[in-house]
Design an enzyme around this catalytic site. Structure first.
Site, PDB file in Angstrom:
ATOM      1  N   ASN A   7      31.351 -17.554   5.337  1.00 56.68           N
ATOM      2  CA  ASN A   7      31.260 -16.121   6.233  1.00 56.68           C
ATOM      3  C   ASN A   7      32.998 -16.082   4.566  1.00 56.68           C
ATOM      4  O   ASN A   7      34.105 -15.975   5.250  1.00 56.68           O
ATOM      5  CB  ASN A   7      31.738 -15.999   7.309  1.00 56.68           C
ATOM      6  CG  ASN A   7      31.778 -14.814   7.523  1.00 56.68           C
ATOM      7  OD1 ASN A   7      32.042 -14.014   7.170  1.00 56.68           O
ATOM      8  ND2 ASN A   7      31.967 -14.640   8.743  1.00 56.68           N
ATOM      9  N   ARG A  93      26.779 -15.478   4.815  1.00 55.63           N
ATOM     10  CA  ARG A  93      26.066 -14.681   6.144  1.00 55.63           C
ATOM     11  C   ARG A  93      26.781 -13.442   5.443  1.00 55.63           C
ATOM     12  O   ARG A  93      28.469 -13.086   4.054  1.00 55.63           O
ATOM     13  CB  ARG A  93      27.608 -14.459   6.588  1.00 55.63           C
ATOM     14  CG  ARG A  93      27.085 -13.555   7.702  1.00 55.63           C
ATOM     15  CD  ARG A  93      29.008 -13.397   8.677  1.00 55.63           C
ATOM     16  NE  ARG A  93      28.382 -11.651   9.207  1.00 55.63           N
ATOM     17  CZ  ARG A  93      29.578 -10.818  10.230  1.00 55.63           C
ATOM     18  NH1 ARG A  93      31.302 -11.584   9.633  1.00 55.63           N
ATOM     19  NH2 ARG A  93      29.158 -10.263  10.655  1.00 55.63           N
ATOM     20  N   HIS A 182      25.261  -7.481  13.352  1.00 54.38           N
ATOM     21  CA  HIS A 182      25.349  -8.315  14.637  1.00 54.38           C
ATOM     22  C   HIS A 182      24.005  -8.794  15.151  1.00 54.38           C
ATOM     23  O   HIS A 182      23.504  -9.805  15.808  1.00 54.38           O
ATOM     24  CB  HIS A 182      25.812  -8.287  15.749  1.00 54.38           C
ATOM     25  CG  HIS A 182      27.505  -7.354  16.008  1.00 54.38           C
ATOM     26  ND1 HIS A 182      27.268  -7.063  16.987  1.00 54.38           N
ATOM     27  CD2 HIS A 182      28.220  -8.387  15.176  1.00 54.38           C
ATOM     28  CE1 HIS A 182      30.026  -6.698  16.430  1.00 54.38           C
ATOM     29  NE2 HIS A 182      29.566  -7.557  15.892  1.00 54.38           N
ATOM     30  N   ARG A 243      37.164   0.778  16.915  1.00 52.96           N
ATOM     31  CA  ARG A 243      35.993   1.751  16.085  1.00 52.96           C
ATOM     32  C   ARG A 243      35.798   2.684  17.564  1.00 52.96           C
ATOM     33  O   ARG A 243      35.678   2.145  18.222  1.00 52.96           O
ATOM     34  CB  ARG A 243      34.962   0.833  15.207  1.00 52.96           C
ATOM     35  CG  ARG A 243      35.338   0.691  14.772  1.00 52.96           C
ATOM     36  CD  ARG A 243      33.869  -0.439  13.611  1.00 52.96           C
ATOM     37  NE  ARG A 243      34.312  -1.345  13.025  1.00 52.96           N
ATOM     38  CZ  ARG A 243      33.640  -2.682  13.201  1.00 52.96           C
ATOM     39  NH1 ARG A 243      32.657  -2.738  14.174  1.00 52.96           N
ATOM     40  NH2 ARG A 243      34.129  -3.375  12.201  1.00 52.96           N
ATOM     41  N   GLU A 386      26.775 -17.642  16.124  1.00 53.58           N
ATOM     42  CA  GLU A 386      26.758 -17.001  14.551  1.00 53.58           C
ATOM     43  C   GLU A 386      26.083 -17.946  13.363  1.00 53.58           C
ATOM     44  O   GLU A 386      25.222 -18.179  12.952  1.00 53.58           O
ATOM     45  CB  GLU A 386      26.936 -15.856  14.303  1.00 53.58           C
ATOM     46  CG  GLU A 386      27.518 -14.577  15.267  1.00 53.58           C
ATOM     47  CD  GLU A 386      28.364 -13.222  14.882  1.00 53.58           C
ATOM     48  OE1 GLU A 386      29.324 -13.683  15.290  1.00 53.58           O
ATOM     49  OE2 GLU A 386      27.612 -12.521  14.594  1.00 53.58           O
TER      50      GLU A 386
END
Ligand code: ADP
Length: 403
Positions: A7, A93, A182, A243, A386
């Protein structure tokens, strides 16, 4: 079979090496502050006897090339591989796959050029992914490499769910639409939920709540994503660590006119200075809960706003789905903050959702049911993984490619 999952971000590379025979993590680590004066490189690995070893080094790592060199040397020194050709595949990823990728893709020049072309739709993530991917292909030319996209799971959204009601030409010319993110996590927990409930995934209706620093909700019908709260970018939807999530877009015009904020300043404000942090100064749910318990009104407000937004999404996706078999909580907050789970599902009995407070208070890293026996909808806590999902999809892709 050994599969390495990478990643790569703009200033960090996270990695995990899996033994796919039993999904065991053989080694994992991170290289951070790439390009800064002082970088930090870490590896954790299992010795053949089974005990865990750690190494951490402050060093100077000026680019992704140096970062992956450090990682490969560390993997070889730790004995988990002898050389890079020991790897059966490398899975990368990639956050933004746009409309180009509905499933994982073998990395080649075309795939890399598409990831580059999609940079305007994933400016915070795709450049780092691409930098890591290019170096990885260069350093391990004989190892098959696969790109796994966060957006791919949401490629099943119907057009009425992914379109924004703005002039159609912006979709035609600029591909402005909901992509959702996601996806790897939403898909992973959906598969685990189906297995846990002994239900065929192709018949499973679920609402999956990935609640970490970034947070999103997905409505899943017959195992497929049919709506999700993040949009063109990961800014839309739930209130997140920094956010804002959903807001009236007119606020931006108002701020620009009243305060003279530029586009870059507005972008930074919504992505980095809003959400929980914008309300109470902290983006860490543990700290916010503690502050609220100590009587901090802003922390209480941030906490209440987070749960309220979450409840609104659970309600609207219940309406979208009609029949909901299960709700899944995952991510750092979803897996650990039992009070958030309780609050966001409060008074949803009419929707068939009823949490058992005792089951909900159990602390565990295992998959578990937290709904009451008479709850029509099962409420589950499922730790996400993940990296493992990327490794599984990478393996499936290379097997398909070879057959
Ligand atoms: P990321 O999106 O960066 O992977 P995580 O999934 O690790 O983030 O989630 C981070 C969030 O999880 C933070 O808000 C953190 O406070 C929260 N969290 C982690 N552990 C707990 C806990 N025991 N109780 C409440 N919140 C927690």
């Amino acid at each position: 079979m050994k599969i390495l999952v990478l990643n790569a971000g703009s200033s960090s590379v996270k990695y995990q090496l899996f033994n796919m025979a039993n999904n065991e993590v053989l080694a994992s680590g991170v290289i951070e502050q790439i390009g800064e004066k002082e970088s930090m490189a870490k590896i954790k690995y299992k010795k053949p006897a089974g005990d865990e070893q750690k190494r951490e080094e402050k060093c100077s790592i000026h680019d992704h090339d140096a970062a992956l060199t450090w990682m490969s040397e560390a993997l070889i020194q730790s004995g988990v591989i002898h050389n890079l050709n020991d790897l059966d595949a490398i899975g990368h990823r990639v956050v933004q796959g746009g409309s180009s990728f509905q499933e994982p893709a073998m990395v080649d020049d075309y795939v890399m050029s598409e990831i580059e072309r999609l940079i305007p739709l994933g400016p915070l993530h795709n450049p780092g992914h691409l930098a890591g991917m290019k170096v990885s292909v260069h350093q391990s030319p004989n190892v098959p490499q696969v790109a796994v996209f966060d957006t791919a799971f949401h490629s099943t959204l119907p057009n009425y769910a992914y379109m924004y009601a703005i002039p159609y030409k912006y979709y035609e010319e600029l591909r402005i639409r909901r992509y959702g993110f996601h996806g790897t996590s939403h898909y992973y927990v959906t598969k685990v939920a189906a297995k846990y409930l002994k239900q065929d995934i192709n018949t499973l209706n679920a609402i999956t709540l990935h609640l970490g620093n970034g947070a999103s909700v997905t409505a899943i019908e017959n195992g497929q994503s049919i709506d999700t709260s993040m949009g063109l970018t990961p800014l839309e939807g739930l209130i997140m660590g920094t956010r804002s999530g959903d807001l009236d877009p007119a606020i931006l015009f108002y701020l620009a006119r009243k305060r003279g904020l530029t586009l870059d300043e507005l972008d930074k404000m919504l992505n980095k200075e809003s959400g929980l942090k914008g309300i109470c100064g902290s983006n860490d749910m543990r700290e916010i809960t503690r502050m609220a318990e100590e009587g901090d009104e802003r922390a209480q407000l941030a906490y209440d706003m987070f749960n309220y937004r979450l409840k609104k999404y659970i309600g609207s996706y219940s309406a979208v789905l009609g029949r909901v078999d299960c709700i899944v909580f995952t991510g750092g907050i979803g897996e650990n903050a039992n009070d958030v789970r309780l609050k966001s599902c409060e008074k949803l009995e009419n929707f068939g959702i009823k949490i058992d407070p005792i089951l909900n208070s159990v602390r565990s890293s295992e998959i578990r049911t937290i709904s009451a026996d008479d709850s029509k909808v099962k409420v589950l806590v499922i730790p996400t993984n993940e990296e493992l999902e990327i490794a599984i999809e990478t393996l499936e892709m290379i097997q398909k490619h070879h057959s």
